[in-house]
Design a protein around this motif. Structure first.
Motif, PDB file in Angstrom:
ATOM      1  N   PRO A 131       0.831  -1.206   0.000  1.00  0.00           N
ATOM      2  CA  PRO A 131       0.000   0.000   0.000  1.00  0.00           C
ATOM      3  C   PRO A 131       0.864   1.254   0.000  1.00  0.00           C
ATOM      4  O   PRO A 131       1.843   1.335   0.747  1.00  0.00           O
ATOM      5  CB  PRO A 131      -0.810  -0.132   1.290  1.00  0.00           C
ATOM      6  N   GLY A 132       0.508   2.187  -0.845  1.00  0.00           N
ATOM      7  CA  GLY A 132       1.249   3.436  -0.939  1.00  0.00           C
ATOM      8  C   GLY A 132       2.350   3.444  -1.985  1.00  0.00           C
ATOM      9  O   GLY A 132       2.934   4.494  -2.264  1.00  0.00           O
ATOM     10  N   ASP A 133       2.667   2.300  -2.576  1.00  0.00           N
ATOM     11  CA  ASP A 133       3.713   2.233  -3.595  1.00  0.00           C
ATOM     12  C   ASP A 133       3.294   2.968  -4.876  1.00  0.00           C
ATOM     13  O   ASP A 133       2.102   3.204  -5.117  1.00  0.00           O
ATOM     14  CB  ASP A 133       4.033   0.779  -3.960  1.00  0.00           C
ATOM     15  N   ALA A 134       4.298   3.299  -5.684  1.00  0.00           N
ATOM     16  CA  ALA A 134       4.079   3.912  -6.997  1.00  0.00           C
ATOM     17  C   ALA A 134       4.535   2.919  -8.063  1.00  0.00           C
ATOM     18  O   ALA A 134       5.659   2.413  -8.008  1.00  0.00           O
ATOM     19  CB  ALA A 134       4.876   5.210  -7.120  1.00  0.00           C
ATOM     20  N   VAL A 135       3.652   2.645  -9.034  1.00  0.00           N
ATOM     21  CA  VAL A 135       3.930   1.622 -10.042  1.00  0.00           C
ATOM     22  C   VAL A 135       3.492   2.110 -11.415  1.00  0.00           C
ATOM     23  O   VAL A 135       2.512   2.833 -11.550  1.00  0.00           O
ATOM     24  CB  VAL A 135       3.230   0.285  -9.667  1.00  0.00           C
ATOM     25  N   LEU A 136       4.237   1.681 -12.416  1.00  0.00           N
ATOM     26  CA  LEU A 136       3.942   1.999 -13.808  1.00  0.00           C
ATOM     27  C   LEU A 136       3.605   0.721 -14.553  1.00  0.00           C
ATOM     28  O   LEU A 136       4.321  -0.282 -14.442  1.00  0.00           O
ATOM     29  CB  LEU A 136       5.173   2.643 -14.472  1.00  0.00           C
ATOM     30  N   ASP A 137       2.528   0.770 -15.341  1.00  0.00           N
ATOM     31  CA  ASP A 137       2.249  -0.269 -16.328  1.00  0.00           C
ATOM     32  C   ASP A 137       2.762   0.281 -17.650  1.00  0.00           C
ATOM     33  O   ASP A 137       2.143   1.160 -18.246  1.00  0.00           O
ATOM     34  CB  ASP A 137       0.747  -0.563 -16.380  1.00  0.00           C
ATOM     35  N   ALA A 138       3.914  -0.209 -18.078  1.00  0.00           N
ATOM     36  CA  ALA A 138       4.576   0.299 -19.293  1.00  0.00           C
ATOM     37  C   ALA A 138       4.061  -0.461 -20.504  1.00  0.00           C
ATOM     38  O   ALA A 138       4.162  -1.681 -20.559  1.00  0.00           O
ATOM     39  CB  ALA A 138       6.089   0.134 -19.172  1.00  0.00           C
ATOM     40  N   GLY A 139       3.526   0.271 -21.480  1.00  0.00           N
ATOM     41  CA  GLY A 139       2.878  -0.370 -22.615  1.00  0.00           C
ATOM     42  C   GLY A 139       1.574  -0.988 -22.151  1.00  0.00           C
ATOM     43  O   GLY A 139       1.275  -2.152 -22.404  1.00  0.00           O
ATOM     44  N   CYS A 140       0.772  -0.196 -21.437  1.00  0.00           N
ATOM     45  CA  CYS A 140      -0.396  -0.724 -20.724  1.00  0.00           C
ATOM     46  C   CYS A 140      -1.522  -1.178 -21.643  1.00  0.00           C
ATOM     47  O   CYS A 140      -2.427  -1.880 -21.200  1.00  0.00           O
ATOM     48  CB  CYS A 140      -0.914   0.299 -19.723  1.00  0.00           C
ATOM     49  N   ALA A 199      11.466   7.551  -9.269  1.00  0.00           N
ATOM     50  CA  ALA A 199      10.173   7.920  -8.690  1.00  0.00           C
ATOM     51  C   ALA A 199       9.282   6.721  -8.392  1.00  0.00           C
ATOM     52  O   ALA A 199       8.330   6.831  -7.617  1.00  0.00           O
ATOM     53  CB  ALA A 199       9.436   8.875  -9.625  1.00  0.00           C
ATOM     54  N   LEU A 200       9.564   5.572  -8.997  1.00  0.00           N
ATOM     55  CA  LEU A 200       8.655   4.438  -8.912  1.00  0.00           C
ATOM     56  C   LEU A 200       9.239   3.290  -8.088  1.00  0.00           C
ATOM     57  O   LEU A 200      10.458   3.113  -8.017  1.00  0.00           O
ATOM     58  CB  LEU A 200       8.330   3.920 -10.313  1.00  0.00           C
ATOM     59  N   ASP A 201       8.343   2.503  -7.504  1.00  0.00           N
ATOM     60  CA  ASP A 201       8.738   1.306  -6.775  1.00  0.00           C
ATOM     61  C   ASP A 201       8.797   0.080  -7.675  1.00  0.00           C
ATOM     62  O   ASP A 201       9.491  -0.888  -7.358  1.00  0.00           O
ATOM     63  CB  ASP A 201       7.748   1.042  -5.628  1.00  0.00           C
ATOM     64  N   ALA A 202       8.055   0.114  -8.783  1.00  0.00           N
ATOM     65  CA  ALA A 202       8.006  -1.059  -9.654  1.00  0.00           C
ATOM     66  C   ALA A 202       7.458  -0.693 -11.028  1.00  0.00           C
ATOM     67  O   ALA A 202       6.774   0.325 -11.195  1.00  0.00           O
ATOM     68  CB  ALA A 202       7.130  -2.148  -9.030  1.00  0.00           C
ATOM     69  N   VAL A 203       7.778  -1.554 -11.990  1.00  0.00           N
ATOM     70  CA  VAL A 203       7.225  -1.463 -13.342  1.00  0.00           C
ATOM     71  C   VAL A 203       6.673  -2.830 -13.729  1.00  0.00           C
ATOM     72  O   VAL A 203       7.333  -3.854 -13.528  1.00  0.00           O
ATOM     73  CB  VAL A 203       8.288  -1.030 -14.381  1.00  0.00           C
ATOM     74  N   VAL A 207      13.587   5.052 -14.060  1.00  0.00           N
ATOM     75  CA  VAL A 207      12.443   5.591 -13.317  1.00  0.00           C
ATOM     76  C   VAL A 207      12.132   4.817 -12.040  1.00  0.00           C
ATOM     77  O   VAL A 207      11.249   5.199 -11.276  1.00  0.00           O
ATOM     78  CB  VAL A 207      11.179   5.687 -14.205  1.00  0.00           C
ATOM     79  N   VAL A 208      12.855   3.715 -11.800  1.00  0.00           N
ATOM     80  CA  VAL A 208      12.611   2.881 -10.615  1.00  0.00           C
ATOM     81  C   VAL A 208      13.722   3.093  -9.588  1.00  0.00           C
ATOM     82  O   VAL A 208      14.895   3.181  -9.941  1.00  0.00           O
ATOM     83  CB  VAL A 208      12.528   1.389 -11.026  1.00  0.00           C
ATOM     84  N   ARG A 209      13.340   3.150  -8.346  1.00  0.00           N
ATOM     85  CA  ARG A 209      14.320   3.325  -7.261  1.00  0.00           C
ATOM     86  C   ARG A 209      15.204   2.082  -7.151  1.00  0.00           C
ATOM     87  O   ARG A 209      14.784   0.973  -7.523  1.00  0.00           O
ATOM     88  CB  ARG A 209      13.603   3.562  -5.932  1.00  0.00           C
ATOM     89  N   PRO A 210      16.420   2.226  -6.634  1.00  0.00           N
ATOM     90  CA  PRO A 210      17.249   1.046  -6.371  1.00  0.00           C
ATOM     91  C   PRO A 210      16.505   0.052  -5.488  1.00  0.00           C
ATOM     92  O   PRO A 210      15.881   0.446  -4.499  1.00  0.00           O
ATOM     93  CB  PRO A 210      18.470   1.623  -5.660  1.00  0.00           C
TER      94      PRO A 210
END
Length: 199
Positions: free
Chosen positions: A41-50, A107-111, A133-136
């Motif tokens: 909860p609270g994470d930031a995620v991208l769906d790339a080529g959604c 900026a993101l936690d996951a893709v 765009v994803v954090r270490p």
């Protein structure tokens, strides 16, 4: 590059309206793949080529109302189909090239990327941009609801070790792009590669 984008847009634009009806039973596979990202909860995620946004509701469920869900696709017609399907309520939709994202670094936690890698003009550059765009320590899921052999058979081809998604090719490609391969699954009913953003 513009010609490559036009080709991808042309391919998907004519298929957008009927895309979901071609694959009506993929929902559980998408949900299971999203679960492997370990989102909180609270994470930031991208769906790339959604595409039509089939993963977006599952991503929203994973990050909760306080999380951030982005869906990016190069083809406006696919995003229009996502809106018509009611999936825009699950995340912010962006017309964007996965290889040039309007997202700040780390900026993101996951893709999550379903079927994306086969459509990247320069896969190495695209994977590098996803790493940017994803954090270490953040995660990447490369997903397809059927495996390489089943997909090749669907298109009347046989599986090849020269395939970009074959483990001997994809592992080094991910490593050069800043990812550490975590797991590689290629079964009839699922292709799923999980990787972690290197520190």
């Amino acid at each position: 590059m513009a010609d490559d984008h036009a080709h991808v847009q042309d391919f998907f634009s004519v298929r957008a309206a009927g895309w979901d009806s071609r694959f009506p039973d993929d929902g559980p596979a998408y949900a299971a793949a999203v679960d492997t990202l370990g989102l909180r909860p609270g994470d930031a995620v991208l769906d790339a080529g959604c595409g039509t946004g089939r993963a977006l509701p599952h991503l929203r469920d994973a990050v909760g109302p306080g999380g951030k869900v982005l869906g990016a696709d190069l083809t406006p017609a696919m995003l229009d189909a996502a809106v018509r399907a009611g999936r825009a309520a699950s995340g912010d939709l962006l017309v964007a090239d996965a290889a040039r994202l309007p997202v700040r670094g780390g900026a993101l936690d996951a893709v999550f990327a379903a079927g994306l890698i086969s459509h990247l003009t320069h896969p190495g550059e695209g994977l590098r941009e996803l790493a940017r765009v994803v954090r270490p320590g953040g995660r990447l899921a490369l997903f397809h609801p059927i495996g390489r052999a089943a997909l090749a058979a669907r298109h009347g081809r046989s599986i090849s070790d020269a395939d970009l998604r074959a483990e001997p090719h994809l592992g080094p490609l991910l490593a050069h792009a800043g990812w550490v391969l975590d797991s590689y699954t290629d079964e009839d009913d699922r292709f799923l590669v999980l990787a972690v953003r290197a520190h």
